[in-house]
Design a protein around this motif. Sequence first.
Motif, mmCIF file in Angstrom:
data_model
loop_
_atom_site.group_PDB
_atom_site.id
_atom_site.type_symbol
_atom_site.label_atom_id
_atom_site.label_comp_id
_atom_site.label_asym_id
_atom_site.label_seq_id
_atom_site.Cartn_x
_atom_site.Cartn_y
_atom_site.Cartn_z
ATOM 1 N N SER A 14 0.821 -1.205 0.000
ATOM 2 C CA SER A 14 0.000 0.000 0.000
ATOM 3 C C SER A 14 0.864 1.268 0.000
ATOM 4 C CB SER A 14 -0.912 0.001 1.235
ATOM 5 O OG SER A 14 -1.563 1.236 1.376
ATOM 6 N N LEU A 15 0.680 2.117 -1.020
ATOM 7 C CA LEU A 15 1.398 3.386 -1.065
ATOM 8 C C LEU A 15 0.898 4.331 0.019
ATOM 9 C CD1 LEU A 15 1.786 4.195 -4.870
ATOM 10 C CD2 LEU A 15 3.465 3.258 -3.300
ATOM 11 N N THR A 16 -0.392 4.260 0.334
ATOM 12 C CA THR A 16 -0.907 5.113 1.400
ATOM 13 C C THR A 16 -0.287 4.740 2.742
ATOM 14 O OG1 THR A 16 -2.803 3.634 1.711
ATOM 15 C CG2 THR A 16 -3.094 5.471 0.226
ATOM 16 N N ALA A 17 -0.007 3.445 2.931
ATOM 17 C CA ALA A 17 0.594 3.014 4.191
ATOM 18 C C ALA A 17 2.037 3.482 4.330
ATOM 19 C CB ALA A 17 0.528 1.493 4.305
ATOM 20 N N ILE A 18 2.718 3.651 3.189
ATOM 21 C CA ILE A 18 4.111 4.093 3.244
ATOM 22 C C ILE A 18 4.231 5.432 3.961
ATOM 23 C CG2 ILE A 18 6.085 4.812 1.838
ATOM 24 C CD1 ILE A 18 5.203 2.827 -0.264
#
Length: 426
Positions: free
Chosen positions: A88-92
């Motif tokens: 997940s890019l949002t989690a990064i």
Amino acid sequence: MRRLIESGNGFHNLKKEFKCESRNIFAALTSMVFVLAGAIPMLSSVAASAGMTSAQAASFVMCSMAVGGLISIFASIYYRTPFYFAGSLTAIVVLKPMFDQFTLPEMVGGFIAAGVALFLVGYTGMIGWISRYLPLPVILGMVAGVFMSYGLDIVRSIASDPLSGALIAGAFVAFPLVTKKVPPHIIALAVGIACAVFLHSGEADGSAGSYGLSLPVFTGPDFTSNVFLTVSLPLVIMAVADVFKGYGVLKANGCDLSLNSVTVLSGLGSILAAFGLGHTISLAGPVMAILAGEDAGRRERRFAGAVIYCGGVLVVCVLSGILIPFIMQLPGTIIDLICGIAMTGLLVSSLQGAFGTGRFQMGALAAFLIGLSKVSILGIGAPVWAIVFGWIVTLCMENGQWRQMIARGRSEKKETGPAADQAVMD
């Protein structure tokens, strides 16, 4: 007994139905831009700030992407639908401060717990309950607030390195005037590398480590109660938001699949990736928008482009041991600028989803502001509090809209099946 995942086309007649068109290949190549100019620099930035070795950083990138790629190939073929699961890019966005608080084994424990929670959310059907009672604009408001730091990094990078910033940002903005056939993100990446070579050649310190093919670095988990709230819970919320966005892309392009199955696959992939330092696996909305869009060929053949793209992702993952040490040597301002540019599409779509519908705007605004603040209360990060207080604001100030959403969801459930599938389009 409940099925683990919903049945699909299976692997019968695959040889007959797997027909690749030129537009499938172009969609796959375009999607690769988000790996080279977006995901890898962002993951590399997190790995560098966490103090990982080159081997650990390569494993972090490889397991976050390769596990998702394998699941994507399976799902794309099994359902004849273009899928892309990835870290997940949002989690990064929320991972950087977490690595400062916890050891790598504790982070692995948090990743595993998040994967188990995702699996249970999908297997029990809880994802449908979430979609019925939690307005999507509130979730996207939180995502936009957390993403905003990457947008601000564009401005900060240009201010601190005006020459490189002007060249990279200028190439990104102006290149579409020349041609729209080549995505501007890849041009920005190329210019960024050129700036690093010609303008910052003396700044590399050689501390990134050795170069070589990538192999997963096994890291045993360490489970602590605090890591569940601080790491696992925000990652689950981020992954669920990604599932909603990615599934919405599929629905908008005439594809259909149970949200439960998508979430189950995300959970299983997250558990597997965690042992190699990979974080939560979820649907990658921007890439799927390319792979599933009208420009990707005829609808019944678009899954072929996803399979080709995921095969390319696996090759990139094997080479991550060469790519990551190189990227980690790039100046921080250039990495921040490239990452910020790569996130512009996600930032715009999140803001549109949060405020463009005209509904739940006060709840979305509360979630946006809290997500932007990066506040931490009781050791729990801003993404969780953004959802909590955004939902509370909605219940207090937009109760009528919320009740209408609930009533519509119940009506649609009676008419067409699970409300979760319909709520994504709200």
